[in-house]
Design a protein around this motif. Sequence first.
Motif, mmCIF file in Angstrom:
data_model
loop_
_atom_site.group_PDB
_atom_site.id
_atom_site.type_symbol
_atom_site.label_atom_id
_atom_site.label_comp_id
_atom_site.label_asym_id
_atom_site.label_seq_id
_atom_site.Cartn_x
_atom_site.Cartn_y
_atom_site.Cartn_z
ATOM 1 N N ASN A 209 0.819 -1.206 0.000
ATOM 2 C CA ASN A 209 0.000 0.000 0.000
ATOM 3 C C ASN A 209 0.857 1.262 0.000
ATOM 4 O O ASN A 209 2.088 1.185 0.053
ATOM 5 N N ASP A 210 0.210 2.403 -0.080
ATOM 6 C CA ASP A 210 0.908 3.664 -0.298
ATOM 7 C C ASP A 210 0.576 4.684 0.778
ATOM 8 O O ASP A 210 -0.481 4.631 1.405
ATOM 9 N N LEU A 211 1.464 5.620 0.880
ATOM 10 C CA LEU A 211 1.249 6.840 1.647
ATOM 11 C C LEU A 211 1.422 7.994 0.666
ATOM 12 O O LEU A 211 2.464 8.126 0.037
ATOM 13 N N HIS B 266 -4.046 1.267 6.758
ATOM 14 C CA HIS B 266 -3.635 2.327 5.834
ATOM 15 C C HIS B 266 -3.412 3.642 6.560
ATOM 16 O O HIS B 266 -4.057 3.920 7.564
ATOM 17 N N PRO B 267 -2.506 4.473 6.014
ATOM 18 C CA PRO B 267 -2.227 5.763 6.658
ATOM 19 C C PRO B 267 -3.479 6.613 6.789
ATOM 20 O O PRO B 267 -4.325 6.645 5.898
ATOM 21 N N GLU B 268 -3.557 7.279 7.905
ATOM 22 C CA GLU B 268 -4.681 8.150 8.262
ATOM 23 C C GLU B 268 -4.854 9.281 7.266
ATOM 24 O O GLU B 268 -3.889 9.938 6.885
ATOM 25 N N GLY C 294 -3.504 7.509 2.995
ATOM 26 C CA GLY C 294 -3.326 6.279 2.263
ATOM 27 C C GLY C 294 -4.071 6.393 0.946
ATOM 28 O O GLY C 294 -4.930 7.267 0.769
ATOM 29 N N GLU D 115 -1.322 11.797 13.613
ATOM 30 C CA GLU D 115 -0.816 10.448 13.874
ATOM 31 C C GLU D 115 0.669 10.326 13.559
ATOM 32 O O GLU D 115 1.124 10.765 12.512
ATOM 33 N N ARG E 188 3.704 8.416 12.190
ATOM 34 C CA ARG E 188 3.884 7.340 11.209
ATOM 35 C C ARG E 188 5.259 7.478 10.566
ATOM 36 O O ARG E 188 5.683 8.563 10.198
#
Lengths: 278, 278, 278, 278
Positions: A61-63, B37-39, B67, C39, C41
Amino acid sequence: MTRLEPTIDPLALLGAGANVMDLSRPMVLGMPQSPNHPEFRLSMPRRHGDVVRADGGSAANDLLISGTHVGTHIDALGHVSHCGSLFGGVDAEAAQIGGRLSSHGVEEIPPIVGRGVLLDVAALYGTGPLPGGYEITPADLDESLRRTGTVIGPGDSVLIRSGWGQHWDDGESYLGATSGVPGIGEAGARWFAERRPVALGADTIAFECLAPARGHALLPAHRVLLVEHGIYIIETMALEELAAVGATEFALVVAPLHLVGATGSPVRPLAVLAADRG
Amino acid sequence: MTRLEPTIDPLALLGAGANVMDLSRPMVLGMPQSPNHPEFRLSMPRRHGDVVRADGGSAANDLLISGTHVGTHIDALGHVSHCGSLFGGVDAEAAQIGGRLSSHGVEEIPPIVGRGVLLDVAALYGTGPLPGGYEITPADLDESLRRTGTVIGPGDSVLIRSGWGQHWDDGESYLGATSGVPGIGEAGARWFAERRPVALGADTIAFECLAPARGHALLPAHRVLLVEHGIYIIETMALEELAAVGATEFALVVAPLHLVGATGSPVRPLAVLAADRG
Amino acid sequence: MTRLEPTIDPLALLGAGANVMDLSRPMVLGMPQSPNHPEFRLSMPRRHGDVVRADGGSAANDLLISGTHVGTHIDALGHVSHCGSLFGGVDAEAAQIGGRLSSHGVEEIPPIVGRGVLLDVAALYGTGPLPGGYEITPADLDESLRRTGTVIGPGDSVLIRSGWGQHWDDGESYLGATSGVPGIGEAGARWFAERRPVALGADTIAFECLAPARGHALLPAHRVLLVEHGIYIIETMALEELAAVGATEFALVVAPLHLVGATGSPVRPLAVLAADRG
Amino acid sequence: MTRLEPTIDPLALLGAGANVMDLSRPMVLGMPQSPNHPEFRLSMPRRHGDVVRADGGSAANDLLISGTHVGTHIDALGHVSHCGSLFGGVDAEAAQIGGRLSSHGVEEIPPIVGRGVLLDVAALYGTGPLPGGYEITPADLDESLRRTGTVIGPGDSVLIRSGWGQHWDDGESYLGATSGVPGIGEAGARWFAERRPVALGADTIAFECLAPARGHALLPAHRVLLVEHGIYIIETMALEELAAVGATEFALVVAPLHLVGATGSPVRPLAVLAADRG
């Protein structure tokens, strides 16, 4: 719910099929973007193999980090204020309390599914781009429109080709910090405003004429369009292919991300052409 | 360039006008999203008044962090691997070198402009959502399709309504960590794969059936669709309004962001309905 | 340049050696953090093997996203305002123009290298943490200080142990949304302000007493310390080990990141103890 | 717990007071940083006045986005691999599964509280910086050390001043893409490795000698120090003031953020000097 203009139905152009043309630029680290906006960056926090499920499945997955005025994007009305006011006299200070727009955010743009018109201003002057810093005049717009053999009606979207998109692969040229960038100015913006389009687009990063070495000192077209007339602006579009096939009318679809309170959104504008074009 | 299926032309449904229905969820801090997944977060680095131009103009802009599988979004084929391989036998390890996909990234998805079909599975069982953890069976799909009075052809997109979207405003219920979430499983995925759609969508966060308290332990429908058959998956769609107007066939437009090498993208899917619907 | 108080020289405690104790919490995705802040990360955009140099060398790197009041951190004076004013009557609105503090940002905190004192309030009542929502009284502080056999002088830093750090590994307990969290209130803050410390620290996420189920409704100690007296606050400290070795006086080093205009910074506070302690 | 070297006690230098000197660069958008790493950016999602508590209190907070090798920072041992291995023969591929280092991450660096030595190499050649691309030789290091009148012992940290920090305010010069950057090379790294310091620092962005117009083609000193000898590297330090006061020995404190699994961390290194210096 957005209603297509009944008198101008580009979808009726579609017969047994249609061609879909992508009017966006690929988003990749290092692409040209305005230094006023956060850098586009895509990272992959999870890769295949990091976590493997019992059956052998895995996911990556991605950010995503980005400004919202980066890559091909649309400006919400609340992006620009003039003397403290947004479109319709909304107080900018009040609208931004809490760090997102409570009025004129990008979620208020109805997804655009309507008639698009291409004004190929660059073609008036040859095959290359207009020169850096060239201000497209109302006369240029009149002549470009005349060549299309059609009109601009209320609710249409109009895309203005300066040819500057030919510089896309050379980031510094595309940004045009020293050369300036061609585009409309205040006069051109007023020419459009009279015709009441829903949105205007261009193949440059800031939409309007930037004088050489002046940066974004003044943005009069943004003021006229966003603040005075409530007309959306789409920037950094890819218009070379559309011009190459000679398209002048098409169905345009622009669906901004549903970002509540944002001042803009990256978009993937699509031109839907009749089957025999493109 | 994506060609519409000539034998099924949803755009011909459009007469003198059309209705555009938004199938996305609003993206806002705190909305339900998968903890994998990123917030999602939107910040405003520049507000109106921070920098004021000589003519009284000012601009606000945003910083987006998210994400790509957050909010209404589409999965690229490269999102999931099985035993080290992506769709078509592409080696997952090789494809992700450099931290973005060199194959099967979201930019390889042709923007979708085609026929959409809604299968309202929830309506088979009443007015509310299907129960948490319920696996939609091929028999359910047969019956839902029969009720539409149409067929699914190659290149169509099919949206599966479980009714679970009614939980959207209650994040914990929507995520369904303890209740499970309804959706198709391996059998349902195979039922679809035979019909060769281009994409499938659902009104849940993970598309497929999640057993109660099991999390995303196994995702067989992702494997069947993404890895084995190259069919895209759209998640977290808003389908309640579409079902409420009784739509079964429509033009569907899904334009993923042009994110080179990403495993997915947030999207704003649009259903274009004939003028007398919606 | 920060000058140590000449009359109180904790460094003189150091003989032929010293022990360094880490007073920070490890920063990891999912650790307890206040929902008011972005958050934490950490992602790895580049991994070993993504790019390999001619000699076989490769490098991995990170992308850090975080609030600045996340993990063990220090509050700059500009973090909190009262009725529109920061410490010293600075106008908050004016100080934040441009999206970072032009006054009272974290870069104005002189790195702390000075005398630290531990007040072990929890030890007054037993071996476990103080109860959720317990407000530490001036009498508690008097008695805790008496037990140390020392005094608090101007320029010292004082760390207040509530024992709540024992909940660290259970995020929901540590946040204490329903239970409340122990800490000082307005009276305790005034008790400290009279003694003119440079900074106060605690082993909880919000430093001060939070009543059960009230959230961060009011933060009087922040007002007294940051706004009225210019005393820094350090939160989410790890104080269990320091208490376990019976340390009461030590050299404390706190070096906030050099983030120009930030309202706070994650920190790694260190206690330097005489060689025969710890 | 880190033990200071008993035979060399810089803290004994401290008499009735001490001077603390900040060896970090201010972190601000647009500061010089390596293009290999994510851009530093600080945003303020919440400003004073966005949310006001019942008593008139309000708080502002930040969102920090940054690479961890940005600004003044320390490299963890796991930052660099050679032919697939990290320090001690740890397999790099295995160590990075999951997207953070399970071995040799920055959290394994014991906070540094120990003796520091400044080698002012630039001073050998005049008052300005060493030339771009100049490789500091072992002879330079011998002579610099001789001038200090002291020795380097195991566990010390040594800071190498090239004078390049004088270019800090001119980002392009500081990065030195065309000019190259002065620093040690493989020979210098081996000279240090024999003396077993815990860490080395420099006033440049990449620590080691970069040839003109070669970028970071090869980084032999990183290999020798991080991979072969387990010696930490601190980059982008501010050493001009330290040199200006003639400091050669001091207590150095470097406390990396407690970022579990990160390849590096921004830091705020402090030199503590005897009261009569600085």
